[in-house]
Design a protein around this motif. Structure first.
Motif, PDB file in Angstrom:
ATOM      1  N   PHE A   1       0.764  -1.332   0.019  1.00 53.23           N
ATOM      2  CA  PHE A   1       0.121  -0.011   0.001  1.00 53.23           C
ATOM      3  C   PHE A   1       0.865   1.354   0.057  1.00 53.23           C
ATOM      4  O   PHE A   1       0.573   2.059  -0.753  1.00 53.23           O
ATOM      5  CB  PHE A   1      -1.004  -0.182   1.178  1.00 53.23           C
ATOM      6  CG  PHE A   1      -1.689   1.315   1.093  1.00 53.23           C
ATOM      7  CD1 PHE A   1      -2.847   1.263   0.357  1.00 53.23           C
ATOM      8  CD2 PHE A   1      -1.530   2.293   2.120  1.00 53.23           C
ATOM      9  CE1 PHE A   1      -3.836   2.342   0.502  1.00 53.23           C
ATOM     10  CE2 PHE A   1      -2.586   3.511   2.055  1.00 53.23           C
ATOM     11  CZ  PHE A   1      -3.616   3.562   1.272  1.00 53.23           C
ATOM     12  N   GLU A   2       1.793   1.245   1.071  1.00 52.16           N
ATOM     13  CA  GLU A   2       2.922   2.338   0.961  1.00 52.16           C
ATOM     14  C   GLU A   2       3.425   2.825  -0.283  1.00 52.16           C
ATOM     15  O   GLU A   2       3.738   3.936  -1.036  1.00 52.16           O
ATOM     16  CB  GLU A   2       3.878   2.332   2.002  1.00 52.16           C
ATOM     17  CG  GLU A   2       3.007   2.452   3.450  1.00 52.16           C
ATOM     18  CD  GLU A   2       2.810   0.938   3.877  1.00 52.16           C
ATOM     19  OE1 GLU A   2       2.388   0.223   3.335  1.00 52.16           O
ATOM     20  OE2 GLU A   2       2.806   1.074   5.099  1.00 52.16           O
ATOM     21  N   VAL A   3       3.944   1.631  -0.874  1.00 53.58           N
ATOM     22  CA  VAL A   3       4.684   1.664  -2.046  1.00 53.58           C
ATOM     23  C   VAL A   3       3.873   2.200  -3.423  1.00 53.58           C
ATOM     24  O   VAL A   3       4.381   3.131  -4.120  1.00 53.58           O
ATOM     25  CB  VAL A   3       5.376   0.379  -2.452  1.00 53.58           C
ATOM     26  CG1 VAL A   3       5.942   0.370  -4.207  1.00 53.58           C
ATOM     27  CG2 VAL A   3       6.520  -0.051  -1.454  1.00 53.58           C
ATOM     28  N   SER A   4       2.706   1.658  -3.499  1.00 54.77           N
ATOM     29  CA  SER A   4       1.583   2.345  -4.264  1.00 54.77           C
ATOM     30  C   SER A   4       1.353   3.673  -4.070  1.00 54.77           C
ATOM     31  O   SER A   4       1.055   4.459  -5.311  1.00 54.77           O
ATOM     32  CB  SER A   4       0.283   1.307  -4.319  1.00 54.77           C
ATOM     33  OG  SER A   4      -0.502   1.788  -5.179  1.00 54.77           O
ATOM     34  N   GLN A   5       0.867   4.117  -3.036  1.00 57.29           N
ATOM     35  CA  GLN A   5       0.951   5.566  -2.853  1.00 57.29           C
ATOM     36  C   GLN A   5       1.995   6.420  -3.038  1.00 57.29           C
ATOM     37  O   GLN A   5       1.811   7.495  -3.642  1.00 57.29           O
ATOM     38  CB  GLN A   5       0.333   5.780  -1.164  1.00 57.29           C
ATOM     39  CG  GLN A   5      -0.826   4.959  -0.795  1.00 57.29           C
ATOM     40  CD  GLN A   5      -2.090   5.666  -1.453  1.00 57.29           C
ATOM     41  OE1 GLN A   5      -2.106   6.122  -2.471  1.00 57.29           O
ATOM     42  NE2 GLN A   5      -3.119   5.640  -0.628  1.00 57.29           N
ATOM     43  N   MET A   6       3.283   6.044  -2.706  1.00 58.55           N
ATOM     44  CA  MET A   6       4.270   7.021  -3.082  1.00 58.55           C
ATOM     45  C   MET A   6       4.416   6.847  -4.737  1.00 58.55           C
ATOM     46  O   MET A   6       4.801   7.898  -5.390  1.00 58.55           O
ATOM     47  CB  MET A   6       5.462   6.281  -2.563  1.00 58.55           C
ATOM     48  CG  MET A   6       5.449   6.460  -1.059  1.00 58.55           C
ATOM     49  SD  MET A   6       7.035   5.217   0.063  1.00 58.55           S
ATOM     50  CE  MET A   6       8.405   6.031  -0.629  1.00 58.55           C
ATOM     51  N   ALA A   7       4.167   5.722  -5.396  1.00 59.02           N
ATOM     52  CA  ALA A   7       4.128   5.682  -6.575  1.00 59.02           C
ATOM     53  C   ALA A   7       3.445   6.674  -7.461  1.00 59.02           C
ATOM     54  O   ALA A   7       3.679   7.378  -8.333  1.00 59.02           O
ATOM     55  CB  ALA A   7       4.153   4.236  -7.256  1.00 59.02           C
ATOM     56  N   GLU A   8       2.107   6.524  -6.745  1.00 56.22           N
ATOM     57  CA  GLU A   8       1.031   7.560  -7.350  1.00 56.22           C
ATOM     58  C   GLU A   8       1.423   8.749  -7.143  1.00 56.22           C
ATOM     59  O   GLU A   8       1.246   9.874  -8.230  1.00 56.22           O
ATOM     60  CB  GLU A   8      -0.187   7.007  -6.822  1.00 56.22           C
ATOM     61  CG  GLU A   8      -1.367   7.885  -7.600  1.00 56.22           C
ATOM     62  CD  GLU A   8      -1.686   7.099  -8.875  1.00 56.22           C
ATOM     63  OE1 GLU A   8      -2.320   7.979  -9.894  1.00 56.22           O
ATOM     64  OE2 GLU A   8      -1.199   6.095  -9.301  1.00 56.22           O
ATOM     65  N   ARG A   9       2.123   9.278  -6.089  1.00 60.24           N
ATOM     66  CA  ARG A   9       2.267  10.803  -5.901  1.00 60.24           C
ATOM     67  C   ARG A   9       3.331  11.208  -6.633  1.00 60.24           C
ATOM     68  O   ARG A   9       3.345  12.201  -7.335  1.00 60.24           O
ATOM     69  CB  ARG A   9       2.647  10.903  -4.498  1.00 60.24           C
ATOM     70  CG  ARG A   9       2.861  12.497  -3.877  1.00 60.24           C
ATOM     71  CD  ARG A   9       2.622  12.669  -2.518  1.00 60.24           C
ATOM     72  NE  ARG A   9       2.331  14.078  -2.143  1.00 60.24           N
ATOM     73  CZ  ARG A   9       3.042  14.450  -1.017  1.00 60.24           C
ATOM     74  NH1 ARG A   9       3.228  13.626   0.014  1.00 60.24           N
ATOM     75  NH2 ARG A   9       2.672  15.548  -0.755  1.00 60.24           N
ATOM     76  N   LEU A  10       4.408  10.380  -6.835  1.00 57.72           N
ATOM     77  CA  LEU A  10       5.529  10.693  -7.702  1.00 57.72           C
ATOM     78  C   LEU A  10       4.980  10.725  -9.235  1.00 57.72           C
ATOM     79  O   LEU A  10       5.474  11.376 -10.137  1.00 57.72           O
ATOM     80  CB  LEU A  10       6.562   9.873  -7.430  1.00 57.72           C
ATOM     81  CG  LEU A  10       7.234   9.913  -6.039  1.00 57.72           C
ATOM     82  CD1 LEU A  10       8.273   8.682  -5.763  1.00 57.72           C
ATOM     83  CD2 LEU A  10       8.205  10.970  -6.012  1.00 57.72           C
ATOM     84  N   CYS A  11       4.250   9.806  -9.616  1.00 57.01           N
ATOM     85  CA  CYS A  11       3.736   9.930 -10.882  1.00 57.01           C
ATOM     86  C   CYS A  11       3.200  11.194 -11.346  1.00 57.01           C
ATOM     87  O   CYS A  11       3.014  11.668 -12.360  1.00 57.01           O
ATOM     88  CB  CYS A  11       2.712   8.731 -11.461  1.00 57.01           C
ATOM     89  SG  CYS A  11       3.427   7.032 -11.477  1.00 57.01           S
ATOM     90  N   GLY A  12       2.582  11.743 -10.216  1.00 57.39           N
ATOM     91  CA  GLY A  12       1.726  12.982 -10.283  1.00 57.39           C
ATOM     92  C   GLY A  12       2.681  14.060 -10.908  1.00 57.39           C
ATOM     93  O   GLY A  12       2.263  15.154 -11.439  1.00 57.39           O
ATOM     94  N   LEU A  13       4.050  14.075 -10.657  1.00 57.60           N
ATOM     95  CA  LEU A  13       4.882  14.839 -11.181  1.00 57.60           C
ATOM     96  C   LEU A  13       5.078  15.183 -12.803  1.00 57.60           C
ATOM     97  O   LEU A  13       5.097  16.256 -13.438  1.00 57.60           O
ATOM     98  CB  LEU A  13       6.382  14.554 -10.804  1.00 57.60           C
ATOM     99  CG  LEU A  13       6.678  14.756  -9.378  1.00 57.60           C
ATOM    100  CD1 LEU A  13       7.953  14.127  -9.230  1.00 57.60           C
ATOM    101  CD2 LEU A  13       6.380  16.168  -8.777  1.00 57.60           C
ATOM    102  N   ALA A  14       4.315  14.179 -13.401  1.00 60.33           N
ATOM    103  CA  ALA A  14       4.595  14.061 -14.803  1.00 60.33           C
ATOM    104  C   ALA A  14       3.138  14.447 -15.381  1.00 60.33           C
ATOM    105  O   ALA A  14       2.940  14.566 -16.487  1.00 60.33           O
ATOM    106  CB  ALA A  14       4.570  12.781 -15.647  1.00 60.33           C
TER     107      ALA A  14
END
Length: 131
Positions: A73-86
């Motif tokens: 869950f934490e990895v998924s949330q972090m990934a989604e937030r970082l994807c938001g940069l694009a």
């Protein structure tokens, strides 16, 4: 003057730190005892795109997120937030980068590359055009 690939790298690295993530520019050694989850900002690729009047470029930047077996869950949330940069235009000191969310790639997998260990490994590829 800083190169555009370095400015993009620095921008993403700093953004990850501002999100509160432990962030590295390399994969920490086991002896460093890095605490899970953490982010590793990886490779940056620049592909020059000539136009009629100028030289443009497209950049891809790889981001790795590492967590233990119970941190999906934490990895998924972090990934989604970082994807938001694009999904934004990133304005650096010298360059402007236009995110290409239609080219962004995200994968979360089980990683067993460490003996007797299962890790959650998020792999992101963000794409930006020099704007």
């Amino acid at each position: 003057m800083i190169s555009p690939d370095q400015e993009l790298f620095d921008y993403v690295y700093d953004a990850s730190k501002k999100f509160g993530y432990d962030t590295y520019d390399y994969l920490p050694m086991a002896s460093e005892n890095a605490k899970y989850p953490f982010v590793e900002i990886g490779n940056v690729q620049q592909i020059n795109l000539p136009t009629k009047t100028a030289l443009g470029a497209r950049f891809t930047i790889s981001i790795h997120i590492w967590g233990n077996a119970r941190m999906r869950f934490e990895v998924s949330q972090m990934a989604e937030r970082l994807c938001g940069l694009a999904t934004h235009v990133l304005i650096g000191e010298h360059y402007r980068f236009v995110g290409r969310p239609d080219r962004t790639d995200k994968e979360i997998l089980n990683d067993t590359s460490v003996d007797n260990t299962v890790l959650k490994h998020g792999i992101l590829t963000l794409v930006f055009d020099l704007g």
